[in-house]
Design an enzyme around this catalytic site. Structure first.
Site, PDB file in Angstrom:
ATOM      1  CD  GLU A   1      -8.424   1.473  -2.129  1.00  0.00           C
ATOM      2  OE1 GLU A   1      -8.828   0.787  -3.003  1.00  0.00           O
ATOM      3  OE2 GLU A   1      -8.533   1.589  -0.617  1.00  0.00           O
TER       4      GLU A   1
ATOM      5  NE  ARG B   1      -5.088   7.070  -0.754  1.00  0.00           N
ATOM      6  CZ  ARG B   1      -5.601   7.145  -1.675  1.00  0.00           C
ATOM      7  NH1 ARG B   1      -5.722   8.702  -2.191  1.00  0.00           N
ATOM      8  NH2 ARG B   1      -7.224   6.707  -1.334  1.00  0.00           N
TER       9      ARG B   1
ATOM     10  CG  ASN C   1      -3.911   5.513   5.109  1.00  0.00           C
ATOM     11  OD1 ASN C   1      -3.581   5.627   4.618  1.00  0.00           O
ATOM     12  ND2 ASN C   1      -5.619   5.304   4.647  1.00  0.00           N
TER      13      ASN C   1
ATOM     14  NE  ARG D   1      -3.557   0.157   2.616  1.00  0.00           N
ATOM     15  CZ  ARG D   1      -3.992   0.135   3.818  1.00  0.00           C
ATOM     16  NH1 ARG D   1      -4.648  -0.689   4.483  1.00  0.00           N
ATOM     17  NH2 ARG D   1      -4.988   0.894   4.295  1.00  0.00           N
ATOM     18  CG  HIS D   2      -0.833   5.023  -0.126  1.00  0.00           C
ATOM     19  ND1 HIS D   2      -1.007   5.451   1.662  1.00  0.00           N
ATOM     20  CD2 HIS D   2      -2.126   3.947  -0.942  1.00  0.00           C
ATOM     21  CE1 HIS D   2      -3.213   4.730   1.699  1.00  0.00           C
ATOM     22  NE2 HIS D   2      -3.476   4.755   0.437  1.00  0.00           N
TER      23      HIS D   2
ATOM     24  CG  HIS E   1      -4.839   2.854  -3.401  1.00  0.00           C
ATOM     25  ND1 HIS E   1      -4.807   4.206  -2.695  1.00  0.00           N
ATOM     26  CD2 HIS E   1      -4.567   2.922  -4.605  1.00  0.00           C
ATOM     27  CE1 HIS E   1      -4.338   5.082  -4.166  1.00  0.00           C
ATOM     28  NE2 HIS E   1      -4.060   4.443  -4.934  1.00  0.00           N
TER      29      HIS E   1
HETATM   30  O1  F6P Z   1      -9.329   3.664   4.337  1.00  0.00           O
HETATM   31  C1  F6P Z   1      -8.535   3.170   3.665  1.00  0.00           C
HETATM   32  C2  F6P Z   1      -8.774   2.672   1.971  1.00  0.00           C
HETATM   33  O2  F6P Z   1      -8.087   2.696   1.291  1.00  0.00           O
HETATM   34  C3  F6P Z   1      -9.557   3.490   1.685  1.00  0.00           C
HETATM   35  O3  F6P Z   1      -9.549   4.626   0.527  1.00  0.00           O
HETATM   36  C4  F6P Z   1     -11.029   2.989   0.951  1.00  0.00           C
HETATM   37  O4  F6P Z   1     -12.219   3.380   0.653  1.00  0.00           O
HETATM   38  C5  F6P Z   1     -11.035   1.867   2.061  1.00  0.00           C
HETATM   39  O5  F6P Z   1      -9.367   1.796   2.597  1.00  0.00           O
HETATM   40  C6  F6P Z   1     -11.659   0.796   1.351  1.00  0.00           C
HETATM   41  O6  F6P Z   1     -11.344  -0.645   2.011  1.00  0.00           O
HETATM   42  P1  F6P Z   1     -12.932  -0.802   2.824  1.00  0.00           P
HETATM   43  O7  F6P Z   1     -13.566  -2.076   1.816  1.00  0.00           O
HETATM   44  O8  F6P Z   1     -12.435  -1.805   4.409  1.00  0.00           O
HETATM   45  O9  F6P Z   1     -13.477  -0.063   3.498  1.00  0.00           O
END
Ligand code: F6P
Length: 418
Positions: free
Chosen positions: A294, A274, A230, A223-224, A360
């Protein structure tokens, strides 16, 4: 519309080829790819039925076409596997892979008739090669460790196996019947001939088959580094790295230069800031891919999970109930993400050298799941922590993994989410 709508009737992919052409490897790859895209897929390997019903260790004479008893026993195993396959499709199985040599016209006619009789569509997949280097690679990587040769020494196993291949060669009939639906893959993807392919899935599978190879290479996923979003627990957006995230980019550079002391590395990031900031110290030319961006959170973009729960409790609950299929309003679902990263998977399959991907959480969950043969339903729940490099090395029948957490530790924040 889901993947299932592309498949009105169950489909059987029927492998064809002499021994050591990579059929079982390819059958498993197909099954893993299909499960990952959301289909109910399963391999029916006739050799496993033989080992199960007769025990392992038949020597080459069992496969000699002049051996009447052997022929009858092999037909019985083929029937047992076929019965299970048909039963499985009645219970909701969608794509069965019937893995055997199916090397004669009469055997293939029997298979096609059985499947047709039970309303199952059929595409033959022949792997054809006489390239000795491909055959030897298959023998080394799969055959000599097979349960059939557990009690043999390696030279004896090789000799027996080569005689078994010769038995098949004496009766083998290549797939030329133009009335059948088939894909012929020549020399491990050097060329491909498709006949009477109908519909989305068989054509997509032909494309997948073109990119497979058995060579060994590693893939590094990260991941970044920790981003400002975050730290605040916000999702989506295009924020820059936090100071800890910047420090991770330096650690990552040291780690990867050490692990990959070569110029021949593909480095892929998303188009978001990022990931590009995380890659910026690395010595290799990087390519930014939009399919690695992402998951699109639509109306929830830039919010924290708590804000979503307070402002849109129905959305929050719907995602919690079915995280794979839930689609953010004006955004994406994990199912959408899986289909979006499919071109990346094909590109990864064809690579022969190391690849570093900085992306991501949701995207890496999808890629990781593919290499580990996880079904689509598992994807949204896989653990892909920040500041951790995941090295994956695909093997003939699975994938080796090494995880390395690098400093600094990210701040504890709200990524677990929904
Ligand atoms: O929180 C970091 C992230 O990369 C968000 O930008 C993204 O929406 C999320 O994680 C994805 O994870 P989840 O599907 O568990 O919400």
């Amino acid at each position: 519309m889901t993947v299932h709508d592309f498949l009105p009737r169950p489909l059987a992919l029927v492998m064809v080829g002499k021994p050591a052409r990579g059929k079982s490897y390819t059958a498993r790859k197909l099954s893993r790819y299909l499960s990952w895209t959301g289909y109910r897929a399963r391999v029916f390997n006739v050799g496993s039925y033989r080992r199960h019903l007769l025990g392992p260790g038949q020597d080459h004479s069992f496969f000699d076409p002049r051996n009447e008893e052997g022929l009858k026993a092999r037909q019985r195993m083929a029937e047992a596997a076929m019965d299970d396959l048909v039963r499985w499709t009645r219970d909701g199985g969608e794509v069965a892979i019937y893995d055997a040599t199916n090397s004669t016209r009469s055997r293939r006619a029997w298979v096609a008739e059985e499947l047709g009789r039970h309303g199952i569509d059929c595409v033959f997949v022949e792997l054809f090669t006489e390239d000795q280097s491909i055959i030897d690679a298959n023998i080394r990587q799969t055959k000599l460790s097979s349960p059939d040769y557990r009690t043999y020494d390696p030279d004896q196993a090789l000799k027996d196996f080569r005689t078994r291949v010769a038995h098949y060669e004496s009766v083998y009939e290549p797939l030329t019947d133009e009335s059948l639906s088939f894909i012929r893959v020549l020399d491990a993807g050097r060329s491909l001939y498709a006949n009477r392919l109908d519909g989305y899935l068989p054509t997509a599978l032909a494309q997948f088959l073109l990119n497979l190879h058995l060579g060994k290479r590693s893939l590094y996923l990260s991941r970044h580094g920790e981003s400002l979003y975050n730290v605040e627990g916000r999702i989506g957006g295009d924020s820059a790295l936090s100071p800890r995230g910047e420090a991770y980019a330096v650690s990552l550079d040291q780690f990867l230069r050490n692990a990959l002391p070569t110029d021949d590395v593909r480095l892929w990031t998303s188009t978001l800031r990022r990931t590009q900031q995380t890659a910026r110290h690395l010595p290799w030319k990087s390519t930014a891919w939009r399919p690695l961006d992402e998951i699109e959170a639509g109306v929830c973009n830039n919010l924290t999970y708590q804000e979503i729960a307070e402002r849109m409790p129905d959305e929050y609950a719907a995602r919690k109930a079915d995280k794979l299929r839930y689609r953010y309003p004006r955004g994406e679902s994990y199912e959408d993400v899986i289909s979006r990263v499919t071109p990346v998977i094909l590109e990864l399959e064809r690579q022969t050298g190391p690849v570093v991907i900085i992306a991501h959480q949701a995207i890496l969950r999808a890629l990781y799941a593919y290499f580990h043969g996880e079904a689509a339903t598992a994807v949204p729940h896989l653990s892909i922590p920040l500041h951790t490099v995941i090295q994956l090395t695909p093997t003939a029948y699975g994938c080796d993994e090494v995880r390395t957490a690098l400093p600094p530790n990210p701040k504890a924040h709200f990524t677990a989410g929904i």
